[in-house]
Design a protein around this motif. Structure first.
Motif, PDB file in Angstrom:
ATOM      1  N   UNK A  31     -27.330 106.585 -12.801  1.00 18.33           N
ATOM      2  CA  UNK A  31     -26.085 105.901 -13.118  1.00 18.33           C
ATOM      3  C   UNK A  31     -24.985 106.027 -12.086  1.00 18.33           C
ATOM      4  N   UNK A  32     -25.338 106.368 -10.807  1.00 16.61           N
ATOM      5  CA  UNK A  32     -24.282 106.455  -9.793  1.00 16.61           C
ATOM      6  C   UNK A  32     -24.467 105.424  -8.677  1.00 16.61           C
ATOM      7  N   UNK A  34     -23.984 116.063 -10.418  1.00 17.53           N
ATOM      8  CA  UNK A  34     -24.326 114.670 -10.694  1.00 17.53           C
ATOM      9  C   UNK A  34     -25.168 114.108  -9.548  1.00 17.53           C
ATOM     10  N   UNK A  35     -26.399 113.696  -9.889  1.00 17.04           N
ATOM     11  CA  UNK A  35     -27.327 113.217  -8.857  1.00 17.04           C
ATOM     12  C   UNK A  35     -27.877 111.832  -9.199  1.00 17.04           C
ATOM     13  N   UNK A  36     -28.486 111.219  -8.191  1.00 18.57           N
ATOM     14  CA  UNK A  36     -28.986 109.850  -8.332  1.00 18.57           C
ATOM     15  C   UNK A  36     -30.255 109.816  -9.180  1.00 18.57           C
ATOM     16  N   UNK A  37     -30.604 108.617  -9.668  1.00 19.40           N
ATOM     17  CA  UNK A  37     -31.803 108.455 -10.463  1.00 19.40           C
ATOM     18  C   UNK A  37     -33.042 108.093  -9.660  1.00 19.40           C
ATOM     19  N   UNK A  38     -32.871 107.445  -8.506  1.00 20.13           N
ATOM     20  CA  UNK A  38     -34.035 107.082  -7.676  1.00 20.13           C
ATOM     21  C   UNK A  38     -34.746 108.380  -7.279  1.00 20.13           C
ATOM     22  N   UNK A  39     -36.035 108.506  -7.623  1.00 18.81           N
ATOM     23  CA  UNK A  39     -36.697 109.816  -7.507  1.00 18.81           C
ATOM     24  C   UNK A  39     -36.585 110.469  -6.130  1.00 18.81           C
ATOM     25  N   UNK A  95     -39.404 111.284 -14.526  1.00 14.62           N
ATOM     26  CA  UNK A  95     -40.055 112.324 -13.742  1.00 14.62           C
ATOM     27  C   UNK A  95     -39.068 113.284 -13.090  1.00 14.62           C
ATOM     28  N   UNK A  96     -37.805 112.885 -12.999  1.00 13.63           N
ATOM     29  CA  UNK A  96     -36.816 113.739 -12.336  1.00 13.63           C
ATOM     30  C   UNK A  96     -36.619 115.063 -13.083  1.00 13.63           C
ATOM     31  N   UNK A  97     -36.571 114.993 -14.408  1.00 13.10           N
ATOM     32  CA  UNK A  97     -36.355 116.213 -15.187  1.00 13.10           C
ATOM     33  C   UNK A  97     -37.536 117.170 -15.001  1.00 13.10           C
TER      34      UNK A  97
END
Lengths: 246, 246
Positions: free
Chosen positions: B77-78, B153-158, B25-27
């Motif tokens: 992935x961070x 570069x950002x986190x994956x947790x929405x 959903x992030x994209x």
């Protein structure tokens, strides 16, 4: 995760995803089906309705064209309008041309007869299929998808896409379905990282993932063990639980 | 659609998307923000937690590395675990190394102090930042994202991802926001294809799309006109309505 399953990629074609108008869901659905059927999905790409980008992606992915993966599935761009350019792009990538396909025309004609409508030139556009392709059944709206080389071309409308997936994927002969086990812990990801890392190192044949989330009770993490061998997955999950005193 | 807006790509990193476990959903969120802020999103790619695939995608996308687009945004992935390899891959793509970043360490330390927890080695992993990168603020959970070259570069947790997008995108200086108008017709796509094609040919500076759907009342289609010039978009939509007798 070690796997000798066939590899796959998904190419989603459509300006409406990149404009933010539509939240993509076809790739998510197909990802679930592929993992359950024994295909190793390695990449998803979303490109606009742009001939060159579509051709480049097909060549990069389809193993029969020297691409990186065994199979390629596409979603979108096979309707009747000016921006439906997928069939032409797939034909170009596979070094062939597009023609009206007799069996596809017959399917569309039969559907028009049932609906009491006419097979207009626009509707007939949906019978334009790359020469040499085999049809993919469309139980929902008649207009077929098609397979050529290792590229499988399906519609973007979600219920049509799902119908085509249901018809197609069981015919492709996948490998071993992925086995997956999940536990949820009410801890942050950094508080389980050590234990997870130890188990990941001990089970290099498996994939161990941690998926943190945040809700009204604070942070939690879902821990997921995946692999092709159910006994190994169980074993890793048991050891992980022991280490976490669960 | 003609546009001189900066171009952008999104790279989503994570096995959980490709396994079908998580619906991305992030994209979709960032696509909406970019279009509203005057960036031209040209591609989305989802890759697994695989060093080589991440490095290859960054090089293919980041214009400062000779890639195809002006800007690249990544998600995922961070975090603090063994499979969080994005920082190392980004550093490799940009020809640098990863070190503990003093300001990032101070942010994590301050957060641990507030929470009454310890800055463990796992938590400190989240201060590992490519040398030369600038931090991206994380108002939700402390651990920062970072920007290097044209890669953000950002986190994956929405909820963390959204917080970072809110902070970052207004600082990037976009172009002209996309103007969009939609009408819905209770007709199949092939019954509006002619009219749509005529308007598309008359307005080559705009993007005209048609998005069919199926519900209990049968087929309908959303017709969308998009462009950078609001007056042109209105004009095209007016002419389309006239042709469709709406």
């Amino acid at each position: 995760m070690q796997s000798d399953n066939p590899t796959a990629a998904i190419l989603v074609i459509g300006d409406e995803i990149l404009s933010g108008r539509t939240r993509e869901g076809n790739a998510h659905h197909l990802a679930q089906v592929l993992n359950a059927t024994g295909f190793d999905l390695r990449e998803i790409r979303v490109v606009p309705d742009d001939h060159d980008q579509i051709v480049a992606a097909i060549r990069a992915f389809d193993g029969s064209l020297g691409g990186a993966y065994d199979l390629l599935f596409t979603s979108g761009g096979i309707g009747p309008t000016h921006d439906d350019i997928t069939a032409d792009a797939v034909a170009a990538a596979h070094g062939t041309t597009v023609e009206i396909h007799d069996a596809a025309r017959a399917l569309l004609q039969a559907r028009c007869d049932r609906m009491g409508t006419e097979l207009t030139p626009n509707r007939l556009r949906m019978a334009r299929i790359p020469v040499g392709a085999a049809l993919i059944d469309n139980a929902v709206s008649g207009a077929p998808g098609f397979s050529i080389g290792n590229t499988h071309v399906m519609a973007g409308v979600p219920e049509v896409f799902r119908g085509m997936v249901d018809w197609l994927v069981p015919r492709l002969g996948g490998g071993r379905p992925v086995q997956s086990r999940t536990i949820e812990v009410r801890r942050g990801e950094s508080d389980v990282a050590d234990e997870l890392g130890v188990i990941a190192a001990e089970f290099p044949d498996l994939s161990l993932g941690s998926y943190p989330y945040h809700d009204e009770r604070g942070w939690g993490t879902n821990l997921v063990v995946r692999g092709l061998d159910a006994a190994r997955v169980e074993q890793a999950m048991d050891q992980l639980k022991q280490r976490l005193s669960l």
